[in-house]
Design a protein around this motif. Structure first.
Motif, PDB file in Angstrom:
ATOM      1  N   TYR A   7      21.644 -22.303  64.709  1.00 41.08           N
ATOM      2  CA  TYR A   7      20.813 -23.498  64.814  1.00 41.08           C
ATOM      3  C   TYR A   7      19.680 -23.422  63.802  1.00 41.08           C
ATOM      4  O   TYR A   7      19.246 -22.333  63.415  1.00 41.08           O
ATOM      5  N   THR A   8      19.182 -24.589  63.382  1.00 45.30           N
ATOM      6  CA  THR A   8      18.045 -24.654  62.475  1.00 45.30           C
ATOM      7  C   THR A   8      17.012 -25.615  63.024  1.00 45.30           C
ATOM      8  O   THR A   8      17.357 -26.734  63.450  1.00 45.30           O
ATOM      9  N   CYS A   9      15.748 -25.211  63.016  1.00 46.94           N
ATOM     10  CA  CYS A   9      14.669 -26.089  63.460  1.00 46.94           C
ATOM     11  C   CYS A   9      14.452 -27.174  62.405  1.00 46.94           C
ATOM     12  O   CYS A   9      14.327 -26.878  61.209  1.00 46.94           O
ATOM     13  N   THR A  10      14.399 -28.415  62.825  1.00 51.28           N
ATOM     14  CA  THR A  10      14.229 -29.524  61.881  1.00 51.28           C
ATOM     15  C   THR A  10      12.799 -29.631  61.363  1.00 51.28           C
ATOM     16  O   THR A  10      12.534 -30.377  60.419  1.00 51.28           O
ATOM     17  N   ILE A  11      11.872 -28.879  61.951  1.00 53.44           N
ATOM     18  CA  ILE A  11      10.475 -28.918  61.510  1.00 53.44           C
ATOM     19  C   ILE A  11      10.133 -27.759  60.572  1.00 53.44           C
ATOM     20  O   ILE A  11       9.684 -27.952  59.444  1.00 53.44           O
ATOM     21  N   CYS A  12      10.376 -26.525  61.018  1.00 51.45           N
ATOM     22  CA  CYS A  12       9.976 -25.351  60.218  1.00 51.45           C
ATOM     23  C   CYS A  12      11.152 -24.678  59.521  1.00 51.45           C
ATOM     24  O   CYS A  12      10.972 -23.719  58.767  1.00 51.45           O
ATOM     25  N   ASN A  13      12.367 -25.155  59.789  1.00 45.61           N
ATOM     26  CA  ASN A  13      13.597 -24.616  59.188  1.00 45.61           C
ATOM     27  C   ASN A  13      13.924 -23.184  59.608  1.00 45.61           C
ATOM     28  O   ASN A  13      14.734 -22.508  58.973  1.00 45.61           O
ATOM     29  N   LYS A  14      13.327 -22.711  60.685  1.00 45.26           N
ATOM     30  CA  LYS A  14      13.646 -21.386  61.197  1.00 45.26           C
ATOM     31  C   LYS A  14      15.092 -21.367  61.690  1.00 45.26           C
ATOM     32  O   LYS A  14      15.572 -22.326  62.305  1.00 45.26           O
ATOM     33  N   LYS A  15      15.799 -20.270  61.430  1.00 43.69           N
ATOM     34  CA  LYS A  15      17.203 -20.133  61.819  1.00 43.69           C
ATOM     35  C   LYS A  15      17.324 -19.360  63.139  1.00 43.69           C
ATOM     36  O   LYS A  15      16.546 -18.441  63.405  1.00 43.69           O
ATOM     37  N   PHE A  16      18.320 -19.729  63.929  1.00 36.38           N
ATOM     38  CA  PHE A  16      18.577 -19.050  65.193  1.00 36.38           C
ATOM     39  C   PHE A  16      20.063 -18.728  65.294  1.00 36.38           C
ATOM     40  O   PHE A  16      20.914 -19.459  64.781  1.00 36.38           O
ATOM     41  N   GLU A  17      20.375 -17.638  65.967  1.00 35.54           N
ATOM     42  CA  GLU A  17      21.766 -17.237  66.165  1.00 35.54           C
ATOM     43  C   GLU A  17      22.461 -18.180  67.137  1.00 35.54           C
ATOM     44  O   GLU A  17      21.819 -18.903  67.898  1.00 35.54           O
ATOM     45  N   LYS A  18      23.787 -18.157  67.155  1.00 35.15           N
ATOM     46  CA  LYS A  18      24.555 -19.084  67.988  1.00 35.15           C
ATOM     47  C   LYS A  18      24.363 -18.841  69.479  1.00 35.15           C
ATOM     48  O   LYS A  18      24.619 -19.734  70.293  1.00 35.15           O
ATOM     49  N   ASN A  19      23.893 -17.650  69.869  1.00 36.02           N
ATOM     50  CA  ASN A  19      23.669 -17.355  71.285  1.00 36.02           C
ATOM     51  C   ASN A  19      22.234 -17.679  71.723  1.00 36.02           C
ATOM     52  O   ASN A  19      21.819 -17.310  72.818  1.00 36.02           O
ATOM     53  N   TYR A  20      21.475 -18.351  70.870  1.00 38.82           N
ATOM     54  CA  TYR A  20      20.105 -18.745  71.204  1.00 38.82           C
ATOM     55  C   TYR A  20      20.138 -19.641  72.443  1.00 38.82           C
ATOM     56  O   TYR A  20      20.890 -20.615  72.498  1.00 38.82           O
ATOM     57  N   GLN A  21      19.330 -19.334  73.440  1.00 46.39           N
ATOM     58  CA  GLN A  21      19.438 -19.981  74.745  1.00 46.39           C
ATOM     59  C   GLN A  21      18.520 -21.187  74.942  1.00 46.39           C
ATOM     60  O   GLN A  21      18.685 -21.942  75.899  1.00 46.39           O
TER      61      GLN A  21
END
Length: 415
Positions: A7-21
């Protein structure tokens, strides 16, 4: 879920793994709406035109491999999706447009496009072991959630603003939802739903916050393109409220483009009521969204503070499209035009996109050779009060053929 890469935050562009809850960015919080990322290279090995030819699940779940849901419970769900795409023959001739298509989302189980998001919400709630789902809504999201939740034996708690139409409230009652009518506008309704979700740990169906629901809504444009044999479009016209639907349309087109299923992404035109047009104002002035009034007959798109600003604006900006506004009178005219020419009955929000096309044609923004799809997002029977003024014009006569002849002679009835 197999092709989700994160996943990617639409504001800060931080990336998250697919298991992000979590549903939102852990740094930006509620404004940090997430976008789902996919491994398109791996997906391409399986998802192609041949894949669809051999797929006999004619519902939105024929696209489950392009979504964030697990492959389970589909056969128990209401049949959402694979709604008809009608080619226009009458209105297209009057407008002098060669290829005009209407996607009739009013034929979903609860009569709106919102069923696509709610079906995903129900499945995700089941995956997480939740027994209650909650949302705020002007009507369609609420009725779709109530119906889809009822089918799967899940409880729904729904908050609606005081202006919610009777047709949609009736659905909530029949589907057995726990409904709270808030003495206020959509902003206040959203705020109390947020508090309730946090306090009681309900599953959050609010589409702007929950990134999985975009993945459900985007299936509407998958269907449009597949029903056109993946041939190119020039424009897609979309009614816009909180920005989720138009953002979903862009996401679906982007997916298909990355998978080499379409050769180009069409221009997306977002249409808002002039009585509630935060996206139009932001686009026109190249500035961040600002709160506006919610003063329109099109209740389903009366969202003064859209919760999905980035996705809603990007859909237009990244495709070279534009935003426009139409008046309530133009929306009501579009309801009649669609019905009289195409036999389709759309609610005010459902035909706002068509109203935009009619205006765009008058402004010479559309040419004869443009290939255009219009998404009719909801059925007119959900809000019959909106056309009371038209119903009042029905001819009233006595049981007398001579009186009928008099009406016809006076040209009050078309021969």
């Amino acid at each position: 879920m197999e092709y989700v890469s994160g996943y990617t935050c639409t504001i800060c562009n931080k990336k998250f793994e697919k298991n992000y809850q979590h549903l939102v960015c852990d740094e930006c919080h509620d404004i940090g709406i997430l976008d789902v990322n996919y491994d398109y290279q791996s997906m391409k090995k399986e998802i192609n035109k041949e894949y669809f030819k051999n797929n006999h699940n004619y519902s939105m779940f024929r696209y489950h491999k392009l979504m964030t849901i697990k492959n389970q419970n589909f056969n128990k769900m209401l049949k959402v999706g694979w709604t008809p795409l009608y080619k226009s023959y009458n209105l297209s001739k009057k407008l002098d447009i060669d290829n005009l298509y209407f996607k009739d989302e009013g034929l979903n189980p609860t009569a709106s496009l919102k069923d696509r998001a709610s079906a995903v919400a129900v499945l995700k709630a089941i995956e997480e072991g939740k027994d209650t789902i909650c949302c705020s809504s002007t009507g369609n999201a609420a009725s779709s959630l109530a119906g889809n939740a009822a089918k799967m034996g899940i409880k729904s708690v729904i908050f609606v603003p005081k202006r919610a139409p009777l047709g949609k409230l009736s659905q909530l009652v029949i589907y057995g939802s726990k409904v709270f009518k808030v003495d206020g506008d959509y902003k206040k309704t959203y705020e109390i739903s947020k508090e309730a979700i946090n306090k009681y740990k309900f599953y959050n169906r609010n589409a702007a916050i929950n990134p999985h629901l975009v993945e459900g809504k985007k299936t509407v444009i998958y269907e449009v393109m597949e029903q056109l044999n993946f041939e190119s479009l020039d424009y897609v016209f979309v009614s816009v409220g909180d920005g989720c639907t138009i953002g979903s349309v862009y996401k679906g087109l982007y997916d298909l483009f990355k998978l080499d299923l379409i050769k180009k992404i069409p221009k997306i035109v977002g249409v808002q009521s002039s009585g509630c047009s935060p996206f139009y104002n932001a686009w026109l002035n190249s500035e961040p969204l600002k709160e506006t009034e919610e003063n329109t007959i099109a209740d389903s798109i009366a969202v003064g503070i859209p919760r999905n600003p980035v996705k809603g604006l990007n859909a237009v900006l990244k495709t070279g499209g534009y935003y426009m506004t139409v008046t309530d009178d133009e929306i009501l005219d579009a309801m009649s035009i669609l019905g009289e020419n195409e036999g389709l009955f759309g609610e005010p929000a459902g035909v706002t996109a068509l109203s935009g096309l009619l205006k765009a044609k008058k402004l010479n923004k559309i040419t004869k050779t443009d290939k255009i799809a219009i998404i009719v997002t909801g059925n007119g029977l959900k809000d019959p009060k909106s056309i009371e003024s038209k119903v009042s014009k029905i001819h009233k006569i006595k049981n007398d053929i001579k009186e009928l002849q008099k009406h016809i002679k006076n040209n009050e009835v078309k021969k």
